[in-house]
Design an enzyme around this catalytic site. Structure first.
Site, PDB file in Angstrom:
ATOM      1  N   TRP A   1       0.793  -1.302   0.179  1.00 21.99           N
ATOM      2  CA  TRP A   1       0.049   0.215   0.012  1.00 21.99           C
ATOM      3  C   TRP A   1       1.270   1.202  -0.167  1.00 21.99           C
ATOM      4  O   TRP A   1       1.906   1.222   0.757  1.00 21.99           O
ATOM      5  CB  TRP A   1      -1.083   0.019   1.167  1.00 21.99           C
ATOM      6  CG  TRP A   1      -1.614   1.136   1.239  1.00 21.99           C
ATOM      7  CD1 TRP A   1      -2.838   1.623   0.431  1.00 21.99           C
ATOM      8  CD2 TRP A   1      -1.678   2.024   2.183  1.00 21.99           C
ATOM      9  NE1 TRP A   1      -3.374   2.834   0.936  1.00 21.99           N
ATOM     10  CE2 TRP A   1      -2.711   3.049   1.849  1.00 21.99           C
ATOM     11  CE3 TRP A   1      -0.813   2.452   3.319  1.00 21.99           C
ATOM     12  CZ2 TRP A   1      -3.110   4.260   2.649  1.00 21.99           C
ATOM     13  CZ3 TRP A   1      -1.173   3.394   4.208  1.00 21.99           C
ATOM     14  CH2 TRP A   1      -2.166   4.552   3.919  1.00 21.99           C
TER      15      TRP A   1
ATOM     16  N   ASP B   1     -16.181  11.055  -3.131  1.00 19.28           N
ATOM     17  CA  ASP B   1     -15.620   9.956  -2.614  1.00 19.28           C
ATOM     18  C   ASP B   1     -16.339   9.380  -1.549  1.00 19.28           C
ATOM     19  O   ASP B   1     -17.498   9.497  -1.418  1.00 19.28           O
ATOM     20  CB  ASP B   1     -14.339   9.993  -2.592  1.00 19.28           C
ATOM     21  CG  ASP B   1     -13.226   8.739  -2.799  1.00 19.28           C
ATOM     22  OD1 ASP B   1     -13.290   7.880  -1.776  1.00 19.28           O
ATOM     23  OD2 ASP B   1     -12.458   8.643  -3.821  1.00 19.28           O
ATOM     24  N   ASP B   2     -15.899   8.429  -0.964  1.00 23.32           N
ATOM     25  CA  ASP B   2     -16.335   7.674   0.453  1.00 23.32           C
ATOM     26  C   ASP B   2     -17.226   8.617   1.039  1.00 23.32           C
ATOM     27  O   ASP B   2     -16.723   9.594   1.303  1.00 23.32           O
ATOM     28  CB  ASP B   2     -15.285   7.103   1.172  1.00 23.32           C
ATOM     29  CG  ASP B   2     -15.704   6.009   2.028  1.00 23.32           C
ATOM     30  OD1 ASP B   2     -16.848   5.784   2.012  1.00 23.32           O
ATOM     31  OD2 ASP B   2     -14.669   5.160   2.427  1.00 23.32           O
TER      32      ASP B   2
ATOM     33  N   ARG C   1      -9.355  -3.031   7.673  1.00 23.40           N
ATOM     34  CA  ARG C   1      -9.871  -1.880   7.516  1.00 23.40           C
ATOM     35  C   ARG C   1     -11.426  -1.900   8.179  1.00 23.40           C
ATOM     36  O   ARG C   1     -12.408  -1.419   7.482  1.00 23.40           O
ATOM     37  CB  ARG C   1     -10.129  -1.335   6.130  1.00 23.40           C
ATOM     38  CG  ARG C   1     -10.118   0.312   6.108  1.00 23.40           C
ATOM     39  CD  ARG C   1     -10.186   0.881   4.797  1.00 23.40           C
ATOM     40  NE  ARG C   1     -10.021   2.197   4.890  1.00 23.40           N
ATOM     41  CZ  ARG C   1     -11.014   3.061   3.991  1.00 23.40           C
ATOM     42  NH1 ARG C   1     -11.651   2.462   2.983  1.00 23.40           N
ATOM     43  NH2 ARG C   1     -10.775   4.552   4.300  1.00 23.40           N
TER      44      ARG C   1
ATOM     45  N   TRP D   1     -14.640   2.426  -8.330  1.00 23.17           N
ATOM     46  CA  TRP D   1     -15.005   1.369  -7.828  1.00 23.17           C
ATOM     47  C   TRP D   1     -13.637   0.808  -6.991  1.00 23.17           C
ATOM     48  O   TRP D   1     -12.909   0.476  -7.324  1.00 23.17           O
ATOM     49  CB  TRP D   1     -15.467   0.022  -8.768  1.00 23.17           C
ATOM     50  CG  TRP D   1     -15.828  -1.292  -8.286  1.00 23.17           C
ATOM     51  CD1 TRP D   1     -15.045  -1.950  -7.794  1.00 23.17           C
ATOM     52  CD2 TRP D   1     -16.999  -1.853  -8.608  1.00 23.17           C
ATOM     53  NE1 TRP D   1     -15.821  -3.098  -7.494  1.00 23.17           N
ATOM     54  CE2 TRP D   1     -16.979  -3.274  -8.082  1.00 23.17           C
ATOM     55  CE3 TRP D   1     -18.284  -1.416  -9.193  1.00 23.17           C
ATOM     56  CZ2 TRP D   1     -18.143  -3.961  -8.203  1.00 23.17           C
ATOM     57  CZ3 TRP D   1     -19.443  -2.400  -9.314  1.00 23.17           C
ATOM     58  CH2 TRP D   1     -19.106  -3.692  -8.786  1.00 23.17           C
ATOM     59  N   ASP D   2     -14.093   0.673  -5.612  1.00 23.46           N
ATOM     60  CA  ASP D   2     -12.924   0.682  -4.849  1.00 23.46           C
ATOM     61  C   ASP D   2     -13.019  -0.731  -4.019  1.00 23.46           C
ATOM     62  O   ASP D   2     -14.068  -1.432  -4.130  1.00 23.46           O
ATOM     63  CB  ASP D   2     -13.070   1.492  -3.507  1.00 23.46           C
ATOM     64  CG  ASP D   2     -11.960   1.824  -2.950  1.00 23.46           C
ATOM     65  OD1 ASP D   2     -10.764   1.152  -3.182  1.00 23.46           O
ATOM     66  OD2 ASP D   2     -11.730   2.717  -2.101  1.00 23.46           O
ATOM     67  N   MET D   3     -12.109  -1.310  -3.535  1.00 26.84           N
ATOM     68  CA  MET D   3     -11.812  -2.785  -2.955  1.00 26.84           C
ATOM     69  C   MET D   3     -10.770  -2.637  -1.965  1.00 26.84           C
ATOM     70  O   MET D   3      -9.705  -2.442  -2.189  1.00 26.84           O
ATOM     71  CB  MET D   3     -11.789  -3.688  -3.751  1.00 26.84           C
ATOM     72  CG  MET D   3     -12.051  -5.195  -3.250  1.00 26.84           C
ATOM     73  SD  MET D   3     -10.675  -5.801  -2.351  1.00 26.84           S
ATOM     74  CE  MET D   3      -9.423  -5.801  -3.421  1.00 26.84           C
ATOM     75  N   ASN D   4     -11.036  -2.638  -0.693  1.00 21.18           N
ATOM     76  CA  ASN D   4      -9.935  -2.324   0.346  1.00 21.18           C
ATOM     77  C   ASN D   4      -9.660  -3.485   1.298  1.00 21.18           C
ATOM     78  O   ASN D   4      -9.345  -3.101   2.394  1.00 21.18           O
ATOM     79  CB  ASN D   4     -10.374  -1.183   1.260  1.00 21.18           C
ATOM     80  CG  ASN D   4     -10.349   0.064   0.344  1.00 21.18           C
ATOM     81  OD1 ASN D   4      -8.979   0.451   0.155  1.00 21.18           O
ATOM     82  ND2 ASN D   4     -11.325   0.729   0.082  1.00 21.18           N
TER      83      ASN D   4
ATOM     84  N   CYS E   1     -10.328   0.710  -8.459  1.00 15.79           N
ATOM     85  CA  CYS E   1      -9.296   1.065  -7.554  1.00 15.79           C
ATOM     86  C   CYS E   1      -9.297  -0.101  -6.472  1.00 15.79           C
ATOM     87  O   CYS E   1     -10.297  -0.547  -6.217  1.00 15.79           O
ATOM     88  CB  CYS E   1      -9.822   2.223  -6.984  1.00 15.79           C
ATOM     89  SG  CYS E   1      -9.121   2.962  -5.341  1.00 15.79           S
TER      90      CYS E   1
ATOM     91  N   ASP F   1      -2.642   5.154  -3.790  1.00 16.42           N
ATOM     92  CA  ASP F   1      -3.107   6.146  -2.516  1.00 16.42           C
ATOM     93  C   ASP F   1      -1.992   7.298  -2.516  1.00 16.42           C
ATOM     94  O   ASP F   1      -2.057   8.257  -1.656  1.00 16.42           O
ATOM     95  CB  ASP F   1      -3.629   5.634  -1.306  1.00 16.42           C
ATOM     96  CG  ASP F   1      -4.954   5.142  -1.451  1.00 16.42           C
ATOM     97  OD1 ASP F   1      -5.749   5.472  -2.621  1.00 16.42           O
ATOM     98  OD2 ASP F   1      -5.262   4.384  -0.599  1.00 16.42           O
TER      99      ASP F   1
HETATM  100  C1  DGJ Z   1      -9.093   3.793  -0.526  1.00 18.72           C
HETATM  101  C2  DGJ Z   1      -8.607   4.242  -2.110  1.00 18.72           C
HETATM  102  O1  DGJ Z   1      -7.599   4.178  -2.521  1.00 18.72           O
HETATM  103  C3  DGJ Z   1      -9.043   5.922  -1.785  1.00 18.72           C
HETATM  104  O2  DGJ Z   1      -8.627   6.790  -2.990  1.00 18.72           O
HETATM  105  C4  DGJ Z   1     -10.287   6.416  -1.297  1.00 18.72           C
HETATM  106  O3  DGJ Z   1     -11.289   6.288  -2.193  1.00 18.72           O
HETATM  107  C5  DGJ Z   1     -10.598   5.466  -0.055  1.00 18.72           C
HETATM  108  N1  DGJ Z   1     -10.513   4.102  -0.162  1.00 18.72           N
HETATM  109  C6  DGJ Z   1     -11.955   5.860   0.530  1.00 18.72           C
HETATM  110  O4  DGJ Z   1     -12.030   4.878   1.754  1.00 18.72           O
END
Ligand code: DGJ
Length: 753
Positions: free
Chosen positions: A185, A352-353, A428, A462-465, A501, A523
């Site tokens: 990351w 965003d979020d 997270r 479209w995010d995924m964390n 993303c 990020d």
């Molecule tokens: C992770 C993304 O990489 C960021 O750019 C942002 O959208 C955050 N998530 C939001 O929680």
């Protein structure tokens, strides 16, 4: 063009040829892969084993040419004499032999939901078989790229479990180096180059995703290959899940390379009559060095991977709310930011979020995509309308694959999450939904579709964390589920620009690019770190696929303070956006941003779709007679020598006009030195200088000249740099992390030679 002549399969692209033969026993020989040659050259490439290598297994007693262990092959098996790494692993031995082939015009479409490159000229399908198994090897010919994949079918009467099935395997002559890209990351895409030796080199991801740890794309190059010379092969996988690639040199000096889904925990049962299809692997050969390879790969991705509606289509300059607001916003604040963004020249406002459920931090609400009316009383519809009235498009962030335990969705369907045999572990504060289940996929498609249709939304991030807990076959099924969901949501909405993303660049791969033409690189928006990230991504992906944003300095990720001009100059080489709190910018910073955006729009097509090249200390992009080059500094040495600008890809005999983009210097950057030139004694920390720093800028040296392409490619000296002897308009006063941009345009014939 693909042909079958004298028992030789020949695949000829514009920049490569691939020749395949058949051994007497029917195995598929890799006669050649490299610069274009003639089909009739096949015989010249055939290896001759002579008396053989001692104790090796011979399929035909006495015939040293029947020794699979020493043969250059385009596919192999296991347990039957080839003791090099096998591209296939079942519970039994595999010894697949040629059965038949067909040459198809155009593409052969995938059947099990995987994305693929489209627009092949022809496709060769070679069917290999053994009792109970049929294996089809696909070779699709694109102008600068050959793609390969495998389909295995159980033709027997018993179930078979597949432990490993690579997309391709190939033996190349001689020695190569392997460059892979690893990270984590905010630190994606660090390059590592090692010689391929007798010990196997492996590039693999087992997190469930293509991952920021090991990008699936890698390079094989001949020792000594350089930017414009030498053999380089770019290899990548059209896939977003666990992947595996290896390279190993055999005793006979053949390098075996293969790539496919990671075999780690992979057990895929095939019932009689069932098939398993692998993702498509991409092989891009160039005899013109790293730059030649990347140019061909970029063309391929731009024309055959990204969705058709976005091929060559200019991308908007966007403003994204994340780094400036995080979760702390309401409609008033967003509209103020949108007005500022519009006045600076942004064309798209991305929320965003934080817009749904009770999501005021990252502990809750993923899964509950109901608008937070406290923050947005008019809902998304109202906000999008107001932003539309300002003359900007509206885009939205979603993270549909995840769920927080503190969410209505999880409370209603705790069984919908991806689990293993242990208590769930959070990352997270979230879990992944089980996309292998049809009802979960249907729910996501319904929810996200409803949100997207509730307002005028033209862009989705479209995010995924989090990493997955799914292993092996389940991880593959998850990725097939993800593709199903994105296909169902975005195919009927081709007007939506999808930027994928995953905590930044945790899923930067060709699979995701088949659904959305852009990916958020990282990020980390510190431009100095971005030199590594974007620079290494450029080896395998075109700059049109990079989300590149200017953010505040000091940077949230490194605390490094970099000049605004460099933040712009680095972000220009991609799809430009701004991601910072615009409310607190100084007027002179706003002016600079306005000028950046105007400049970018003027050269947008060149930055997004021009031919990308790496030059000493920087990058260049070229399109239709225009070159824009950037040079980037890290730390400034004392009394630096001359700097040189050396371009590539110009026409030697043509004359070009070079100008540097005018940059401005803040008074504050001279600190206490100002008092030496001021008529009065000034306190460097005093109000006068602090105020002056907010309002006054000095022009930095700008260069203008004309020269032939030959001279510019030989390298021209730039204006002298600052050497501690004072400010001069005819020098370049670059500080640490400074940078410069040059525009080089062909002179039109009526200009003076
Ligand atoms: C992770 C993304 O990489 C960021 O750019 C942002 O959208 C955050 N998530 C939001 O929680």
């Amino acid at each position: 063009m693909i042909e079958f002549v004298n028992q030789v399969f020949a695949i000829h692209g514009e920049t490569y040829s691939c020749l395949l033969g058949l051994t007497a026993a029917g195995q598929l020989e890799q006669l050649y892969f490299g610069r274009p040659v003639a089909t009739a050259d096949a015989e010249a490439f055939r290896v001759r084993p002579g008396l053989g290598w001692g104790t090796a297994v011979l399929l035909q007693e006495g015939d040293t040419a029947s020794c699979p262990d020493v043969w250059p092959l385009a596919w192999s098996g296991s347990g039957r004499g080839d003791y090099r790494e096998s591209p296939i692993q079942l519970e039994c031995s595999t010894d697949l032999r040629y059965e038949s082939h067909e040459i198809l015009e155009g593409d052969a479409l995938m059947e099990q939901g995987l994305p693929q490159a489209l627009g092949a000229e022809q496709t060769l399908v070679i069917t290999m078989s053994q009792p109970g198994l049929r294996c089809k090897l696909y070779f699709a010919a694109f102008p600068g790229v050959l793609t390969r994949r495998t389909v295995l079918e159980n033709t027997g009467e018993e179930s078979v479990t597949v432990g490993k099935l690579m997309s391709f395997s190939m033996d190349l002559p001689g020695r190569w180096e392997m460059t892979t890209f690893h990270g984590g990351w905010i630190a994606e895409m660090n390059g590592e180059t090692r010689p391929v030796g007798r010990t196997r080199l492996v590039n693999e991801s087992t997190t469930g995703f293509s991952s920021n740890r090991h990008n699936p794309g890698f390079l094989l190059s001949r020792p000594g290959a350089a930017e414009e010379a030498g053999e380089v092969i770019g290899i990548n996988l059209v896939y977003s899940g666990n992947h595996y690639a290896s390279a190993q040199l055999s005793h006979q000096e053949l390098t075996r390379v293969m790539q496919g889904i990671s075999p780690d925990h992979f057990h895929w049962p095939l019932q009689p009559g069932e098939k398993l299809e692998t993702p498509e692997a991409v092989l891009c050969y160039s005899a013109a060095g790293f730059g030649g390879q990347s140019a061909q790969m970029h063309d391929f991705v731009n024309h055959h991977i990204v969705p058709a509606p976005w091929q060559g289509k200019a991308r908007p300059v966007l403003y994204n709310s994340w780094e400036g607001c995080m979760f702390d916003f309401d409609q008033r604040k967003l509209l103020r930011l949108a007005r500022e963004a519009k006045s600076l020249g942004c064309e798209l406002f991305v929320l965003d979020d934080g817009w749904f459920g009770k999501r005021n931090d990252d502990t809750s609400s993923l899964g509950d995509y109901t608008v937070n009316r406290k923050k947005l009383p008019g809902g998304l519809t109202g906000l999008a309308r107001k932003i539309g009235d300002m003359g900007m498009d509206f885009g939205l962030w979603v993270e549909p694959e995840s769920v927080n335990p503190d969410s209505d969705l999880y409370r209603a369907h705790p069984d919908w999450v991806l689990t293993d045999d242990f208590a769930p572990v959070l990352s997270r504060n979230q879990l992944l939904l089980d996309l292998t289940r049809p009802e979960v996929r249907d729910y996501i498609v319904e929810q996200v579709s409803a949100v997207l249709d509730s307002a005028r939304i033209t862009y989705v991030k479209w995010d995924m964390n989090r990493h997955s807990v799914a292993l092996g076959a389940k991880a593959h099924a998850y990725i097939l589920g993800l593709y199903d969901v994105q296909r169902r949501i975005f195919t009927p909405r081709p007007h939506i620009l999808l930027e994928n993303c995953a905590s930044g660049g945790n899923r930067f791969d060709l699979g995701m690019l088949c659904f959305g033409p852009q990916i958020w690189c990282s990020d980390n928006t510190d431009p100095i770190q971005r030199l590594t990230i974007q620079g290494n991504l450029s080896q395998l992906y075109p700059q049109s696929t990079f989300g590149t944003h200017v953010s505040a300095a000091p940077h949230a990720q490194t605390l490094r303070n970099t000049p605004l001009v460099t933040r712009g100059n680095v972000s220009f080489f991609g799809c430009l956006g701004y991601e910072l709190d615009l409310r607190h910018l100084l007027e002179l910073e706003k002016q600079e941003i306005r000028q950046q955006i105007t400049f970018y729009k003027q050269y947008r097509e060149t930055f997004q779709f021009g031919r990308f090249g790496r030059i000493p200390d920087g990058w260049q992009v070229q399109k239709e007679g225009v070159t824009v080059a950037g040079q980037f500094r890290t730390l400034v040495p004392a009394a630096p020598g001359y700097g040189w600008l050396q371009l590539r890809g110009l026409e030697s005999g043509k004359r070009y006009h070079l100008t540097s983009r005018q940059q401005k210097l803040r008074i504050g950057q001279f600190g206490a030195l100002v008092k030496h030139v001021a008529p009065v004694d000034l306190n460097p920390n005093g109000l006068v200088l602090r105020t002056a720093d907010r309002h006054i800028t000095l022009p930095d040296g700008a260069q203008e000249l004309t020269a032939t392409g030959a001279a510019l490619m030989a390298g021209i000296p730039m204006l002298p740099p600052f050497r501690g002897t004072g400010y001069d308009q005819n020098q370049r006063t670059l500080t640490d992390f400074g940078s410069e941009l040059f525009i080089i345009e062909e002179e039109t014939s009526h200009e003076k030679p």
